[in-house]
Enzyme design. Structure first.
Site, short mmCIF file in Angstrom:
data_model
loop_
_atom_site.label_atom_id
_atom_site.label_comp_id
_atom_site.label_asym_id
_atom_site.label_seq_id
_atom_site.Cartn_x
_atom_site.Cartn_y
_atom_site.Cartn_z
N SER A 60 39.90 34.42 44.16
CA SER A 60 41.30 34.06 44.35
C SER A 60 41.56 32.59 44.66
O SER A 60 42.71 32.17 44.72
CB SER A 60 41.92 34.92 45.44
OG SER A 60 42.12 36.23 44.97
N ALA A 100 39.06 52.43 41.45
CA ALA A 100 37.87 53.22 41.14
C ALA A 100 36.99 52.52 40.11
O ALA A 100 35.76 52.53 40.21
CB ALA A 100 38.28 54.60 40.63
N GLN A 101 37.62 51.90 39.11
CA GLN A 101 36.86 51.18 38.10
C GLN A 101 36.12 49.98 38.67
O GLN A 101 35.04 49.62 38.20
CB GLN A 101 37.78 50.73 36.96
CG GLN A 101 38.35 51.85 36.13
CD GLN A 101 39.36 51.37 35.11
OE1 GLN A 101 39.45 50.17 34.83
NE2 GLN A 101 40.14 52.29 34.56
N TYR A 146 50.27 40.48 49.65
CA TYR A 146 49.38 39.87 48.66
C TYR A 146 49.30 40.74 47.41
O TYR A 146 48.97 41.92 47.49
CB TYR A 146 47.99 39.74 49.29
CG TYR A 146 47.05 38.84 48.54
CD1 TYR A 146 47.06 37.47 48.74
CD2 TYR A 146 46.13 39.36 47.64
CE1 TYR A 146 46.18 36.64 48.08
CE2 TYR A 146 45.25 38.55 46.96
CZ TYR A 146 45.27 37.18 47.19
OH TYR A 146 44.40 36.37 46.52
N SER A 147 49.60 40.13 46.27
CA SER A 147 49.57 40.88 45.01
C SER A 147 48.99 40.02 43.91
O SER A 147 49.56 38.98 43.55
CB SER A 147 50.98 41.34 44.62
OG SER A 147 50.97 41.95 43.33
N ASN A 148 47.87 40.44 43.35
CA ASN A 148 47.27 39.71 42.24
C ASN A 148 48.17 39.70 41.01
O ASN A 148 48.09 38.79 40.18
CB ASN A 148 45.92 40.32 41.90
CG ASN A 148 44.90 40.04 42.98
OD1 ASN A 148 44.59 38.90 43.27
ND2 ASN A 148 44.38 41.09 43.61
N GLY A 157 38.33 33.57 48.39
CA GLY A 157 38.23 34.16 47.06
C GLY A 157 37.11 35.17 47.03
O GLY A 157 35.98 34.86 47.41
#
Length: 407
Positions: A95, A161-162, A199-201, A345
């Site tokens: 990040s 999960a992935q 926080y949101s990617n 990050g």
């Protein structure tokens, strides 16, 4: 602010990142004496060694201040061969990528090609709609400050999960930015735009898409020509869909988000980083990260107005106790009273930290090559305050991991 509060804040930031046996610490340091406020970097080296004793395979660190460049390491780069970590080793920075993206958008604003108060709908018409999501109510500023309310796609149960138990099966799969956004839009917003912080990617996936829409170029091309090239960051790259690491590099180790202390350690060095894209795909070195933060905080990349916007902060509330978030960078006042700008990050097998004082004259960057242990906040306290603390990375030490993770 107490040391306890500071470390809760730092771990809160780094825990937005992804979230072997202890090894004997080894160390190498380039000649450099006293840093500002404390005697040299002895505390920093000791903090790195404490992280290894707590279970991190290896650490790499570099600091730049008025006395020059200090380089330190502890542990190993490769558990199989025992090779030590090298100053020139590349690693995934997760990040920390976000500061590069926000810098490009702020440069575009300075050029009059967009405004931070433009809506997402204006640049990406029709994309952010459905399930209560409305791009006409979300501004670019809210994307960069994580106040948009858009759901974080890496918190989606299937994606999680992935990235964890399903990683061995999915590690080489490619995802497109639109696919990542579509995952987020299956969910209702977390809150009305501008009313809270989370926080949101997804915010930075949208930001990368806007860079491409406005410029007509891949967002990585804009980072390269606007930041990497001018600053001479020759060891920094954007891998796209390539799972390979450029040389030289060590290995990256993970327990795939397992909370079981006995979970096996897996080598996750190779992976397709398209799942992180403009939210976290960059590969770099401690030296290049320091070069970037020195230039960014020192006002070399942005005009005065955009520099002020970069460092105008909002409260992170209970998620970031004691810290505040700007546009791709965060700030906290350490226990010794020193205010520091930073971002963590985290991506599989790699937890990184880039930091600097407000004027960029003292910077420090670190990387841990295991993602289940460690305390990046302790490294900041050691470097800027001379405080040596445990490297356990548990309990209250979980706040710098928030911003360092991509889950």
């Amino acid at each position: 602010m107490t040391l306890r509060t500071v470390r809760r804040a730092l771990v809160g930031l780094a825990a937005a990142a992804l979230t072997t046996t202890a090894l004997t610490a080894t160390a190498s340091a380039a000649p450099a004496d006293a840093g500002p406020g404390h005697g040299g970097h002895t505390a920093t080296q000791a903090a790195m060694e404490a992280q290894v004793e707590a279970g991190v395979p290896g650490l790499l660190g570099q600091a730049r201040d008025g006395d020059g460049i200090w380089q330190g390491s502890a542990g190993v780069a490769d558990l199989r061969t025992g090779r030590e970590r090298l100053p020139q080793d590349r690693f995934r920075v997760g990040s920390i990528t976000k500061a590069f993206v926000s810098t490009v958008l702020l440069q575009l604003e300075a050029e009059g090609r967009l405004g931070l108060d433009d809506t997402v709908e204006h640049h990406l018409p029709g994309l952010v709609r459905g399930n209560g999501n409305d791009g006409s109510r979300i501004t670019l500023r809210q994307l960069l400050s994580h106040t948009s309310g858009v759901y974080n796609y890496t918190e989606d149960p299937d994606v999680h999960a992935q990235l964890s138990t399903g990683f061995p099966e999915h590690r080489y799969e490619s995802r497109t930015p639109r696919q990542l956004v579509a995952v987020a839009l299956k969910h209702r917003p977390d809150f009305r735009p501008g009313t809270r912080w989370h926080y949101s990617n997804t915010n930075y996936i949208l930001a990368g898409m806007i860079v491409e829409k406005v410029t007509g170029h891949p967002y990585g091309h804009e980072i390269d020509r606007r930041i990497l090239g001018p600053l001479g960051m020759r060891s920094t790259s954007l891998p796209g869909s390539s799972p390979l690491m450029p040389s030289p590099h060590g290995r990256a180790y993970s327990k795939l988000l397992s909370t079981d202390p006995q979970a096996p350690v897996q080598d996750v060095t190779e992976l397709n980083p398209t799942w992180a894209w403009s939210a976290g795909e960059i590969i770099s070195t401690t030296g290049d990260l320091n070069r970037f933060y020195r230039a960014l905080l020192g006002g070399k990349l942005l005009p005065e107005r955009q520099q002020k916007e970069l460092t105008t902060t909002v409260s992170g509330g209970d998620e970031l106790p004691g810290a505040r978030y700007g546009l791709g960078v965060a700030t906290v006042t350490l226990s010794c009273g020193v205010p520091v700008w930073f971002h963590g990050g985290g991506i599989h097998g790699s937890v990184s930290m880039a930091s600097g004082t407000a004027d960029g004259r003292h910077t420090a960057a670190f990387n841990l090559n295991g993602d289940w242990s460690g305390d990046p906040g302790a490294l900041l306290e050691a470097e800027y305050c001379g405080t040596v603390a445990s490297g356990s990375g548990t309990g209250e030490h979980t706040a710098v991991r928030k911003l360092a993770a991509l889950n």
